[in-house]
Every structure is written in C-alpha cells, then in structure tokens.
Design a protein around this motif. Structure first.
Motif, PDB file in Angstrom:
ATOM      1  N   ARG A   1       0.850  -1.200   0.000  1.00 30.02           N
ATOM      2  CA  ARG A   1       0.000   0.000   0.000  1.00 30.02           C
ATOM      3  C   ARG A   1       0.883   1.247   0.000  1.00 30.02           C
ATOM      4  NH1 ARG A   1      -5.162  -1.182   2.653  1.00 30.02           N
ATOM      5  NH2 ARG A   1      -5.005  -3.236   3.586  1.00 30.02           N
ATOM      6  N   ASP A   2       0.379   2.306  -0.621  1.00 28.87           N
ATOM      7  CA  ASP A   2       1.087   3.571  -0.494  1.00 28.87           C
ATOM      8  C   ASP A   2       0.361   4.419   0.553  1.00 28.87           C
ATOM      9  OD1 ASP A   2      -1.029   4.987  -1.667  1.00 28.87           O
ATOM     10  OD2 ASP A   2      -0.053   5.152  -3.611  1.00 28.87           O
ATOM     11  N   ALA A   3       0.902   5.575   0.860  1.00 29.50           N
ATOM     12  CA  ALA A   3       0.345   6.416   1.922  1.00 29.50           C
ATOM     13  C   ALA A   3      -0.971   7.090   1.534  1.00 29.50           C
ATOM     14  CB  ALA A   3       1.374   7.477   2.313  1.00 29.50           C
ATOM     15  N   HIS A   4      -1.382   6.974   0.278  1.00 34.52           N
ATOM     16  CA  HIS A   4      -2.572   7.686  -0.195  1.00 34.52           C
ATOM     17  C   HIS A   4      -3.715   6.750  -0.587  1.00 34.52           C
ATOM     18  CE1 HIS A   4      -0.046  11.227  -0.123  1.00 34.52           C
ATOM     19  NE2 HIS A   4       0.855  10.552  -0.830  1.00 34.52           N
ATOM     20  N   GLY A   5      -3.664   5.493  -0.177  1.00 34.97           N
ATOM     21  CA  GLY A   5      -4.736   4.548  -0.484  1.00 34.97           C
ATOM     22  C   GLY A   5      -4.538   3.788  -1.778  1.00 34.97           C
ATOM     23  N   GLY A   6      -3.350   3.877  -2.342  1.00 36.65           N
ATOM     24  CA  GLY A   6      -3.047   3.162  -3.577  1.00 36.65           C
ATOM     25  C   GLY A   6      -2.276   1.879  -3.306  1.00 36.65           C
ATOM     26  N   LEU A   7      -1.809   1.265  -4.379  1.00 40.45           N
ATOM     27  CA  LEU A   7      -1.137  -0.022  -4.283  1.00 40.45           C
ATOM     28  C   LEU A   7      -0.080  -0.143  -5.366  1.00 40.45           C
ATOM     29  CD1 LEU A   7      -1.315  -2.995  -3.002  1.00 40.45           C
ATOM     30  CD2 LEU A   7      -2.717  -3.528  -5.004  1.00 40.45           C
ATOM     31  N   VAL A   8       1.058  -0.702  -4.997  1.00 39.04           N
ATOM     32  CA  VAL A   8       2.067  -1.139  -5.961  1.00 39.04           C
ATOM     33  C   VAL A   8       2.112  -2.656  -5.840  1.00 39.04           C
ATOM     34  CG1 VAL A   8       4.492  -1.091  -6.635  1.00 39.04           C
ATOM     35  CG2 VAL A   8       3.395   0.998  -5.777  1.00 39.04           C
ATOM     36  N   LEU A   9       1.837  -3.343  -6.951  1.00 43.26           N
ATOM     37  CA  LEU A   9       1.750  -4.800  -6.958  1.00 43.26           C
ATOM     38  C   LEU A   9       2.739  -5.347  -7.980  1.00 43.26           C
ATOM     39  CD1 LEU A   9       0.057  -7.270  -5.899  1.00 43.26           C
ATOM     40  CD2 LEU A   9      -1.332  -6.989  -7.962  1.00 43.26           C
ATOM     41  N   VAL A  10       3.671  -6.158  -7.509  1.00 35.34           N
ATOM     42  CA  VAL A  10       4.656  -6.785  -8.387  1.00 35.34           C
ATOM     43  C   VAL A  10       4.287  -8.258  -8.497  1.00 35.34           C
ATOM     44  CG1 VAL A  10       7.095  -7.314  -8.750  1.00 35.34           C
ATOM     45  CG2 VAL A  10       6.426  -5.126  -7.718  1.00 35.34           C
ATOM     46  N   GLN A  11       4.150  -8.727  -9.739  1.00 30.78           N
ATOM     47  CA  GLN A  11       3.730 -10.100  -9.989  1.00 30.78           C
ATOM     48  C   GLN A  11       4.783 -10.854 -10.793  1.00 30.78           C
ATOM     49  OE1 GLN A  11      -0.019  -9.172 -12.039  1.00 30.78           O
ATOM     50  NE2 GLN A  11      -1.073 -10.036 -10.253  1.00 30.78           N
ATOM     51  N   ARG A  12       5.030 -12.084 -10.383  1.00 32.45           N
ATOM     52  CA  ARG A  12       5.857 -13.014 -11.156  1.00 32.45           C
ATOM     53  C   ARG A  12       4.887 -13.993 -11.791  1.00 32.45           C
ATOM     54  NH1 ARG A  12       7.979 -18.010 -11.114  1.00 32.45           N
ATOM     55  NH2 ARG A  12      10.052 -18.302 -12.017  1.00 32.45           N
ATOM     56  N   ILE A  13       4.877 -14.040 -13.121  1.00 31.66           N
ATOM     57  CA  ILE A  13       3.918 -14.853 -13.857  1.00 31.66           C
ATOM     58  C   ILE A  13       4.661 -15.995 -14.536  1.00 31.66           C
ATOM     59  CG2 ILE A  13       2.211 -14.853 -15.716  1.00 31.66           C
ATOM     60  CD1 ILE A  13       1.948 -11.789 -15.107  1.00 31.66           C
ATOM     61  N   ALA A  14       4.248 -17.211 -14.200  1.00 33.42           N
ATOM     62  CA  ALA A  14       4.826 -18.415 -14.806  1.00 33.42           C
ATOM     63  C   ALA A  14       3.740 -19.059 -15.660  1.00 33.42           C
ATOM     64  CB  ALA A  14       5.318 -19.371 -13.731  1.00 33.42           C
ATOM     65  N   GLU A  15       3.871 -18.896 -16.978  1.00 27.68           N
ATOM     66  CA  GLU A  15       2.911 -19.468 -17.930  1.00 27.68           C
ATOM     67  C   GLU A  15       3.520 -20.709 -18.557  1.00 27.68           C
ATOM     68  OE1 GLU A  15       0.965 -18.304 -22.236  1.00 27.68           O
ATOM     69  OE2 GLU A  15       1.516 -16.675 -20.885  1.00 27.68           O
ATOM     70  N   GLN A  16       2.770 -21.785 -18.542  1.00 27.61           N
ATOM     71  CA  GLN A  16       3.228 -23.066 -19.090  1.00 27.61           C
ATOM     72  C   GLN A  16       3.776 -22.866 -20.506  1.00 27.61           C
ATOM     73  OE1 GLN A  16       0.061 -25.925 -19.180  1.00 27.61           O
ATOM     74  NE2 GLN A  16       1.288 -27.485 -20.167  1.00 27.61           N
ATOM     75  N   GLY A  17       5.004 -23.356 -20.732  1.00 30.93           N
ATOM     76  CA  GLY A  17       5.625 -23.269 -22.050  1.00 30.93           C
ATOM     77  C   GLY A  17       6.344 -21.967 -22.325  1.00 30.93           C
ATOM     78  N   HIS A  18       6.390 -21.049 -21.340  1.00 30.46           N
ATOM     79  CA  HIS A  18       7.051 -19.756 -21.529  1.00 30.46           C
ATOM     80  C   HIS A  18       7.939 -19.448 -20.331  1.00 30.46           C
ATOM     81  CE1 HIS A  18       4.666 -18.559 -25.046  1.00 30.46           C
ATOM     82  NE2 HIS A  18       3.675 -19.207 -24.454  1.00 30.46           N
ATOM     83  N   ALA A  19       8.925 -18.604 -20.553  1.00 33.09           N
ATOM     84  CA  ALA A  19       9.780 -18.157 -19.453  1.00 33.09           C
ATOM     85  C   ALA A  19       8.965 -17.272 -18.509  1.00 33.09           C
ATOM     86  CB  ALA A  19      10.967 -17.371 -20.001  1.00 33.09           C
ATOM     87  N   ALA A  20       9.260 -17.360 -17.228  1.00 29.83           N
ATOM     88  CA  ALA A  20       8.580 -16.520 -16.235  1.00 29.83           C
ATOM     89  C   ALA A  20       8.872 -15.055 -16.544  1.00 29.83           C
ATOM     90  CB  ALA A  20       9.029 -16.881 -14.836  1.00 29.83           C
ATOM     91  N   ARG A  21       7.916 -14.207 -16.205  1.00 28.26           N
ATOM     92  CA  ARG A  21       8.096 -12.767 -16.420  1.00 28.26           C
ATOM     93  C   ARG A  21       7.555 -12.009 -15.222  1.00 28.26           C
ATOM     94  NH1 ARG A  21       3.341 -10.272 -18.577  1.00 28.26           N
ATOM     95  NH2 ARG A  21       1.695 -11.812 -18.913  1.00 28.26           N
TER      96      ARG A  21
END
Length: 165
Positions: free
Chosen positions: A62-82
């Motif tokens: 959460r940030d101080a103003h009611g927002g959000l920073v979301l970091v995602q690691r996505i592992a899709e079958q047959g592809h490199a994670a991103r």
C-alpha cells in the motif's frame, strides 16, 4: 417467433452472445486484498493451441494515499517466467486509476456492489476486461477476457488466495 418484435429478438440474440460473468461475488477492497502476498492459479485458453496453466505470485504494498504497488511473477506453461508491475491510485470512491507493465495507457479499476472490474488496453491493441469476485471462503475468482476488434482472443479463469506469513 412471429409475435416477437425485432427489438426483442435483437436483445435476445445479443444477450446470448454476451460474455457477461454471473454475479456471485461480494464487494471487496482490491487494495486490501492484494496488499501482502497472494498466489493465483489459472487456466489460460487461447483461440489457437491448447489451454495453458498459469501461476501468479504477487507481492503488494500500500502507499500512503490509499493506492497499491503490486509486483507479480507470472509463470505461464511453455514460456519463461516474467515480472509485471501494477501501480494503482485512488480516483474517487470505489475507483482506482493506474498503470501496468502490460498496458498501453491507463488501467481503470472499479468496485461494484458484487465485484471488481479492471479494464485496460494491452500493447498491440487488444482489450482486457477482468471481473474479480470474492465468493464466501475468501478466495478471489478472476475471470478475464482478451478481445480485439470485438472477437475473443483469450480467456483466463483464476483463483487467487492470500498467503499468510
């Protein structure tokens, strides 16, 4: 069919072609839910090829103003994670605007009485619409549709759960 007016017939045909998601969820705060550690498991279906399994590991702050920073690691079958990053800022009651690594332009998030709806355009011009619902049990269901020129390119059904520390 003779007694059915043209307008009623058109409405019936359009509703049969609708990609609307049934309303089964309850209202929830996406910033509250995605703050911390969450994990999602999904099935991605493309117009060509076999369905793919997708696993999403997310860390939100959460940030101080009611927002959000979301970091995602996505592992899709047959592809490199991103990795991709969402940055959301409040834009009125039940609304957030932000950015996403995958988006071309603004990401719009709206909380309705039954779900959270996310809309954005991807790099390359495809449109994304996500419907997140939180049925009893606390696991969020994400139903995503990717379209271009009105035609469906892909859909994803995901179950997202909080990971307790």
């Amino acid at each position: 069919m003779k007694n059915v007016g043209a307008g009623a017939l058109l409405a019936l045909v359009l509703s049969a072609c609708s990609d609307s998601v049934p309303v089964t969820g309850s209202p929830f705060d996406p910033v509250d839910f995605f703050a911390g550690h969450t994990q999602g498991e999904a099935r991605l279906e493309l117009i060509v090829g076999s369905p793919r399994r997708v696993v999403v590991d997310s860390r939100g702050v959460r940030d101080a103003h009611g927002g959000l920073v979301l970091v995602q690691r996505i592992a899709e079958q047959g592809h490199a994670a991103r990795v991709r990053t969402w940055v959301l800022k409040p834009a009125g009651r039940g609304h957030w605007l932000g950015t996403l690594t995958d988006a071309d332009g603004a990401v719009r998030v709206q909380r309705t009485p039954s779900e959270v709806v996310i809309r954005y355009r991807m790099h390359g011009g495809a449109n994304v619409e996500q419907h997140l619902q939180k049925p009893p049990g606390g696991v969020v269901e994400n139903h995503m549709t990717v379209t271009r020129f009105g035609g469906r390119l892909a859909s994803l059904d995901e179950r997202i759960r909080k990971v307790r520390a």
